[in-house]
Design an enzyme around this catalytic site. Structure first.
Site, short mmCIF file in Angstrom:
data_model
loop_
_atom_site.label_atom_id
_atom_site.label_comp_id
_atom_site.label_asym_id
_atom_site.label_seq_id
_atom_site.Cartn_x
_atom_site.Cartn_y
_atom_site.Cartn_z
N CYS A 125 0.83 -1.20 0.00
CA CYS A 125 0.00 0.00 0.00
C CYS A 125 0.88 1.26 0.00
O CYS A 125 1.50 1.56 -1.01
CB CYS A 125 -0.98 -0.02 1.17
SG CYS A 125 -2.35 1.17 0.95
N HIS A 217 -3.75 -5.10 0.50
CA HIS A 217 -3.35 -5.43 1.88
C HIS A 217 -3.49 -6.93 2.13
O HIS A 217 -4.53 -7.39 2.62
CB HIS A 217 -4.23 -4.67 2.87
CG HIS A 217 -3.89 -3.24 3.03
ND1 HIS A 217 -2.85 -2.80 3.82
CD2 HIS A 217 -4.46 -2.13 2.48
CE1 HIS A 217 -2.79 -1.47 3.78
NE2 HIS A 217 -3.75 -1.04 2.97
N GLU A 219 -2.20 -8.47 4.48
CA GLU A 219 -2.19 -8.65 5.94
C GLU A 219 -3.55 -8.38 6.57
O GLU A 219 -3.76 -8.70 7.75
CB GLU A 219 -1.13 -7.75 6.58
CG GLU A 219 -1.49 -6.29 6.75
CD GLU A 219 -1.36 -5.44 5.48
OE1 GLU A 219 -1.35 -4.20 5.61
OE2 GLU A 219 -1.30 -6.01 4.36
#
Length: 271
Positions: A125, A217, A219
């Protein structure tokens, strides 16, 4: 330079590590250390991602163990690049094309890592955007608006197959959680764009042996993504219609864990 305590993602082994194991050192550069999601900081999310991903790489049957140290780059804490195999730049609420002193220092550091060390760069990002900026790409606010929640990415031939993401769908699709308004509008020279989306032309950058970045993302789990969308609805960043559309997609199965495995393969040198 005093090093932060290293955090292993598996139980500590004895000082004599079995030759069947390869220990990789990963530095996480926290670019928004004060942001705490419903599941912890960005560094916490990445530690969980790598712990939950299968961290095995095909390198002479060795199993990979990641040792992770974190650095608050907003406050000027940086690792010595030669002390690490990989350096990951996290997401942030900051704007990658701003000229705040800490962002300019980060841009300088990224160039130094690339030019003067063997450490591999990973950006997610904001990290994707600031790495693109460091090497001459154009980062700006996306006139198409926010890109949020689970989004389909289109991979080129290098992005799919055995090269980067063999786990991608049969049509070369990769699905990831997204949460950004800024984007890389023009890729930096010498970087390969392996992924695009409807709203963002540069979703992933790759330079063999040097750089791997993604706008999405990996994560983020559903809980983190849902909370992020709801906060932006409340703040007015997203309209009610945009928010409802994002919430309808937030639970769609995505390739976050697969990207975690791909990052490990990249750090090891398999790709």
């Amino acid at each position: 330079m005093e090093m932060p305590a290293s955090i292993s993602l598996e139980s500590r082994l004895s000082d004599t590590i079995s030759p069947s194991y390869k220990r990789l050192r990963l530095a996480i550069l926290e670019t928004d250390p004060e942001l705490v999601t419903v599941c912890g900081t960005f560094a916490d999310l990445f530690k969980r991602l790598f712990a939950n991903s299968t961290t095995e790489a095909e390198e002479q049957t060795e199993k990979v163990i990641l040792d992770i140290a974190t650095f608050n780059v907003v406050n000027g804490s940086y690792p010595e690049p030669d002390d690490f195999d990989g350096i990951l730049v996290t997401g942030s609420r900051a704007t990658a094309f701003d000229n705040d002193p800490w962002i300019l220092k980060l841009v300088e550091y990224i160039m130094h890592v690339h030019d003067s060390s063997s450490a591999r760069l990973v950006g997610i990002c904001f990290g994707h955007q600031v790495i693109a900026r460091a090497f001459g790409g154009v980062v700006e606010e996306n006139s198409a608006g926010w890109e949020v929640s689970v989004t389909k990415l289109r991979l080129d031939e290098e992005g799919q197959g055995a090269k980067l993401f063999p786990e991608a769908g049969p049509e070369g699709e990769l699905r990831l959680q997204q949460m950004h308004r800024d984007h890389v509008a023009v890729p930096p020279p010498g970087m390969h764009v392996f992924a695009t989306s409807e709203r963002s032309p540069v979703q992933g950058l790759y330079k063999e042996g040097k750089v791997l970045t993604l706008q999405g993302h990996p994560e983020f789990n559903e809980e983190v993504a849902r909370s992020s969308v709801e906060l932006r609805i409340v703040s007015g960043s997203l309209s009610e219609a945009e928010g409802n559309d994002a919430l309808a997609r937030v639970s769609i199965q995505n390739h976050g864990a697969d990207v975690g495995k791909a990052v490990v393969r990249f750090l090891v040198g398999v790709v």
